[in-house]
Scaffold this motif. Structure first.
Motif, mmCIF file in Angstrom:
data_model
loop_
_atom_site.group_PDB
_atom_site.id
_atom_site.type_symbol
_atom_site.label_atom_id
_atom_site.label_comp_id
_atom_site.label_asym_id
_atom_site.label_seq_id
_atom_site.Cartn_x
_atom_site.Cartn_y
_atom_site.Cartn_z
ATOM 1 N N ALA A 146 0.805 -1.222 0.000
ATOM 2 C CA ALA A 146 0.000 0.000 0.000
ATOM 3 C C ALA A 146 0.841 1.277 0.000
ATOM 4 C CB ALA A 146 -0.958 -0.001 1.185
ATOM 5 N N ASP A 147 1.854 1.352 0.856
ATOM 6 C CA ASP A 147 2.643 2.585 0.932
ATOM 7 C C ASP A 147 3.403 2.844 -0.364
ATOM 8 O OD1 ASP A 147 1.746 3.098 3.485
ATOM 9 O OD2 ASP A 147 3.490 2.211 4.471
ATOM 10 N N ALA A 148 3.995 1.806 -0.923
ATOM 11 C CA ALA A 148 4.724 1.968 -2.191
ATOM 12 C C ALA A 148 3.764 2.367 -3.310
ATOM 13 C CB ALA A 148 5.452 0.683 -2.550
ATOM 14 N N THR A 149 2.554 1.834 -3.254
ATOM 15 C CA THR A 149 1.563 2.189 -4.267
ATOM 16 C C THR A 149 1.190 3.659 -4.168
ATOM 17 O OG1 THR A 149 0.671 -0.059 -4.294
ATOM 18 C CG2 THR A 149 -0.749 1.682 -5.159
ATOM 19 N N MET A 150 1.005 4.175 -2.966
ATOM 20 C CA MET A 150 0.676 5.595 -2.813
ATOM 21 C C MET A 150 1.793 6.477 -3.354
ATOM 22 S SD MET A 150 -2.396 5.684 -1.662
ATOM 23 C CE MET A 150 -2.651 4.150 -2.609
ATOM 24 N N GLU A 151 3.034 6.043 -3.216
ATOM 25 C CA GLU A 151 4.150 6.819 -3.753
ATOM 26 C C GLU A 151 4.117 6.862 -5.275
ATOM 27 O OE1 GLU A 151 7.771 5.278 -2.168
ATOM 28 O OE2 GLU A 151 7.268 5.800 -0.088
ATOM 29 N N ARG A 152 3.632 5.799 -5.897
ATOM 30 C CA ARG A 152 3.504 5.799 -7.356
ATOM 31 C C ARG A 152 2.265 6.553 -7.808
ATOM 32 N NH1 ARG A 152 5.161 0.391 -6.484
ATOM 33 N NH2 ARG A 152 2.985 -0.328 -6.566
ATOM 34 N N TRP A 153 1.216 6.504 -7.010
ATOM 35 C CA TRP A 153 -0.047 7.127 -7.400
ATOM 36 C C TRP A 153 -0.039 8.639 -7.260
ATOM 37 C CZ3 TRP A 153 -4.903 4.076 -5.273
ATOM 38 C CH2 TRP A 153 -5.013 2.859 -5.962
ATOM 39 N N PHE A 154 0.633 9.155 -6.229
ATOM 40 C CA PHE A 154 0.532 10.578 -5.912
ATOM 41 C C PHE A 154 1.905 11.239 -5.869
ATOM 42 C CE2 PHE A 154 -3.255 8.689 -3.914
ATOM 43 C CZ PHE A 154 -4.250 9.477 -4.487
ATOM 44 N N PRO A 155 2.013 12.458 -6.415
ATOM 45 C CA PRO A 155 3.267 13.203 -6.303
ATOM 46 C C PRO A 155 3.616 13.487 -4.844
ATOM 47 C CG PRO A 155 1.819 14.184 -7.951
ATOM 48 C CD PRO A 155 1.010 13.172 -7.219
ATOM 49 N N ARG A 156 4.892 13.699 -4.604
ATOM 50 C CA ARG A 156 5.355 13.987 -3.245
ATOM 51 C C ARG A 156 4.605 15.186 -2.648
ATOM 52 N NH1 ARG A 156 10.242 12.765 -0.879
ATOM 53 N NH2 ARG A 156 11.066 12.170 -2.932
ATOM 54 N N ALA A 157 4.397 16.226 -3.445
ATOM 55 C CA ALA A 157 3.733 17.422 -2.933
ATOM 56 C C ALA A 157 2.293 17.119 -2.517
ATOM 57 C CB ALA A 157 3.745 18.528 -3.990
#
Length: 264
Positions: A146-157
């Motif tokens: 889940a956490d790695a997926t959120m990093e791919r789905w959403f920009p850092r900002a």
């Protein structure tokens, strides 16, 4: 919301707008439900017949035993449109949904008028990448990715300034059935649509997020360029799910395309 009995599954779907309106259909990304389009649909012009559905293994749709094949997912979409009497469909597909759109356009041009290939490609990743992700989910559930997926789905900002938005997307992801997630991941891993997509000639718009960690802009552009005359747009400051993090811009880009091809 209603269900349609389609072969071996009950498909959960939603329709909005007039029954006789021009049809606009949405197919979702891996690990998501039809609600990801809510903020986009709310910003579209009136008069469209909008169809959304949960892919097999996702949301409230049935979760038959896996693995699934892309042909299963393509057939599901075609059967749903047949069930609803939907023709001349403009199909918007995000990620795996974009692969479904490509496959359906190749097999059922009697259904599809035009398509929007959003944050997708004719081939996404490698079989090894998807088998590794499947192994992680098998061992630790969707929470493990889940956490790695959120990093791919959403920009850092976006992750920094809109934590609630990201948290809701994460909750949706981990709420999916692990078996359905793994089975659809297997379908992505075995799919290469390059040759069939290169033969398509229908009106097409490619949409990429400038900070997409799953399907980078060049990958989306490459697939879009396979189709003669296709348009391509980059949504700035967007990740893999711009319908969630940039819905206003996404709706504007989509509306412009629908206007250009005379669908509204």
């Amino acid at each position: 919301m209603p269900f349609a009995a389609l072969g071996d599954i009950l498909t959960h779907y939603r329709e909005d707008g007039p029954e006789d309106g021009p049809v606009l259909a949405f197919a979702n990304a891996l690990g998501t439900e039809l609600s990801i389009w809510d903020d986009v649909v709310a910003r579209l012009p009136d008069g469209l017949r909008v169809i959304r559905y949960d892919m097999r293994g996702h949301g409230q749709t049935s979760v038959p035993p896996g693995p699934y094949y892309m042909g299963d997912l393509v057939q599901d979409a075609g059967r749903l449109f047949d069930h609803l009497g939907a023709r001349e469909v403009v199909m918007v597909g995000l990620s795996i949904g974009g692969m479904v759109a490509q496959g359906l356009a190749a097999e059922r041009l009697d259904l599809i008028r035009a398509m929007v290939l959003s944050n997708t490609a004719s081939k996404i990743g490698t079989s090894e990448i998807w088998q590794d992700r499947i192994a992680q989910v098998r061992d630790g559930g969707i929470e493990a990715v889940a956490d790695a997926t959120m990093e791919r789905w959403f920009p850092r900002a976006t992750r920094r300034t809109h934590p609630g938005l990201v948290a809701r997307a994460r909750a949706m992801l981990v709420a999916q059935d692990p078996e359905g997630f793994m089975a659809c991941a297997a379908a992505i891993g075995e799919t290469d649509l390059y040759e069939s997509t290169a033969r398509l000639t229908l009106p097409t718009l490619g949409i990429a997020g400038s900070e997409d960690g799953s399907t980078p802009t060049d990958l989306v552009r490459e697939t879009t360029s396979l189709i003669k005359g296709a348009k391509f747009e980059i949504i700035r400051r967007a990740g893999h799910v711009p319908c969630i993090d940039q819905p206003e811009t996404y709706a504007a880009v989509l509306t412009a395309f629908l206007t250009e091809i005379g669908h509204i």
